[in-house]
Write an enzyme that holds these catalytic residues in place. Sequence first.
Site, PDB file in Angstrom:
ATOM      1  N   TRP A 130       0.855  -1.202   0.000  1.00  0.00           N
ATOM      2  CA  TRP A 130       0.000   0.000   0.000  1.00  0.00           C
ATOM      3  C   TRP A 130       0.890   1.252   0.000  1.00  0.00           C
ATOM      4  O   TRP A 130       1.890   1.300   0.734  1.00  0.00           O
ATOM      5  CB  TRP A 130      -0.900  -0.043   1.240  1.00  0.00           C
ATOM      6  CG  TRP A 130      -1.759   1.165   1.444  1.00  0.00           C
ATOM      7  CD1 TRP A 130      -2.475   1.825   0.498  1.00  0.00           C
ATOM      8  CD2 TRP A 130      -1.990   1.850   2.678  1.00  0.00           C
ATOM      9  NE1 TRP A 130      -3.157   2.880   1.073  1.00  0.00           N
ATOM     10  CE2 TRP A 130      -2.869   2.913   2.415  1.00  0.00           C
ATOM     11  CE3 TRP A 130      -1.545   1.648   3.986  1.00  0.00           C
ATOM     12  CZ2 TRP A 130      -3.312   3.785   3.393  1.00  0.00           C
ATOM     13  CZ3 TRP A 130      -1.983   2.516   4.969  1.00  0.00           C
ATOM     14  CH2 TRP A 130      -2.861   3.574   4.673  1.00  0.00           C
ATOM     15  N   ASP A 211      -0.929  -6.092   9.205  1.00  0.00           N
ATOM     16  CA  ASP A 211      -1.904  -5.034   8.936  1.00  0.00           C
ATOM     17  C   ASP A 211      -3.163  -5.712   8.383  1.00  0.00           C
ATOM     18  O   ASP A 211      -3.129  -6.304   7.303  1.00  0.00           O
ATOM     19  CB  ASP A 211      -1.323  -4.055   7.902  1.00  0.00           C
ATOM     20  CG  ASP A 211      -2.289  -2.922   7.581  1.00  0.00           C
ATOM     21  OD1 ASP A 211      -3.323  -2.797   8.287  1.00  0.00           O
ATOM     22  OD2 ASP A 211      -2.026  -2.150   6.636  1.00  0.00           O
ATOM     23  N   LYS A 246     -13.213   0.177   6.564  1.00  0.00           N
ATOM     24  CA  LYS A 246     -13.874  -0.546   5.479  1.00  0.00           C
ATOM     25  C   LYS A 246     -14.995  -1.427   6.013  1.00  0.00           C
ATOM     26  O   LYS A 246     -16.088  -1.428   5.482  1.00  0.00           O
ATOM     27  CB  LYS A 246     -12.880  -1.422   4.715  1.00  0.00           C
ATOM     28  CG  LYS A 246     -11.475  -0.885   4.621  1.00  0.00           C
ATOM     29  CD  LYS A 246     -11.323   0.235   3.629  1.00  0.00           C
ATOM     30  CE  LYS A 246      -9.936   0.846   3.763  1.00  0.00           C
ATOM     31  NZ  LYS A 246      -9.537   1.692   2.683  1.00  0.00           N
TER      32      LYS A 246
HETATM   33  C1  LMR Z   1      -6.606   2.748  -0.376  1.00  0.00           C
HETATM   34  O1  LMR Z   1      -5.648   1.994  -0.434  1.00  0.00           O
HETATM   35  O2  LMR Z   1      -7.108   3.272  -1.380  1.00  0.00           O
HETATM   36  C2  LMR Z   1      -7.253   3.024   0.952  1.00  0.00           C
HETATM   37  O3  LMR Z   1      -6.590   2.318   1.955  1.00  0.00           O
HETATM   38  C3  LMR Z   1      -7.425   4.462   1.256  1.00  0.00           C
HETATM   39  C4  LMR Z   1      -6.149   5.193   1.542  1.00  0.00           C
HETATM   40  O4  LMR Z   1      -6.118   5.914   2.537  1.00  0.00           O
HETATM   41  O5  LMR Z   1      -5.187   5.097   0.782  1.00  0.00           O
END
Ligand code: LMR
Length: 397
Positions: A130, A211, A246
């Site tokens: 992420w 996570d 979520k």
């Molecule tokens: C995402 O990956 O789009 C979500 O977790 C929102 C974010 O804050 O990035």
Amino acid sequence: MFEALNPLPQDPILAMMASYQQDSHPQKLDLGIGVYKDDQGHTPIMQAVQLAEKALIETEITKSYTAPAGSPKYNQLVAELVFGAEHKVLRDQRVISAQTPGGCGALRMGAEFLKGCSSDSRVWVSSPTWANHIPLLGGAGLAIAEYPYYDYSDKTIQFDAMLAALETAAAGDFVLLHGCCHNPSGADLNKEQWLAVAELIERKGLIPFIDMAYQGLGSGLDQDAYGVRMMAERMPEMLVATSCSKNFGLYRERTGTLFIIGNTAEQTQVAGSQLFSRIRSHYSMPPSHGAAIVETILADTALTKQWEEELASMRQRIQTLRQSLVKKISASSIANDFSFIEQQFGMFSFLGISPVQVAQLRTQYSIYMIDSSRMNVAGLNDQSMDYFVAALEEVIR
Ligand code: LMR
């Protein structure tokens, strides 16, 4: 002094959300940021959340301060949701929980805590991961190392390469794992792979930091927690960050939890004192409203049932969208195989198209996804699916 500052680029996911909001195209489609959308393209407030909020307005009697750890009842109920009420780490009092400002707050405070434990240890993150993991963990001063995770060509986990990289980690290094619904790939470890990773982590004396931001959106509340629960059975020390953004749809209420598991109840208490002191010096204590909603739901059997049913229908809708998308693409003129989308979990999959094709979708069709081609499947619906597949046909042609 400020004139010497250089402008910093915006986070790619938030930048995409802002450009989408400014787009006036009538068929614009947001497959960028990870928020759940219903058939009408709205991100609804769950009914269980609305009922809990109403109840709170009637019963809440103070807005006075809570504590750095937040609400003890919330922490207990979320710990039971994550680990299962009968888990031995809860029975043995080896878990300290802190209500945090979202999953981000949990990740950052976890990183601050780990940095305080060992400033030389590295944190290993999946490649890719992420977009905000590296700023959150690296911002606490942890050195980042990467392990290979997703193979873009055959759309699977590069499991051997992942293990080989983690074999080179030093004792005391931290390993960030995605509990379920891997963000950005949607490719999750199966049970056998989880066990192999656990064996390696144990043998090498590494510390897992899991996570789990999407519990309940992959295969089910319990199924999604398999890795967390199994690791917690075996590991002497471990961290878990979770989010209610979520699965409770509480995005803007910033509600998450950090769990620290220690080797003994006494060591866990000491670890908690370190964590709470760090929280106090960062934001003092978490915001209350979202956690109060979650607490109200999880403390009430009828509301919990309702929430679980709503969550199940969100999860099923995402699975159905994955299947319909694969079906529609294979019925189109597109020759490439997209069947991997059906085998992945949660909101995200990499479509596997080039950044130029992603840009074409955006500029010519107002279809927004991250440059890496990460798309939020939950942003599609029956009406937009044909438009999306037709646009994809054009850019792939
Ligand atoms: C995402 O990956 O789009 C979500 O977790 C929102 C974010 O804050 O990035």
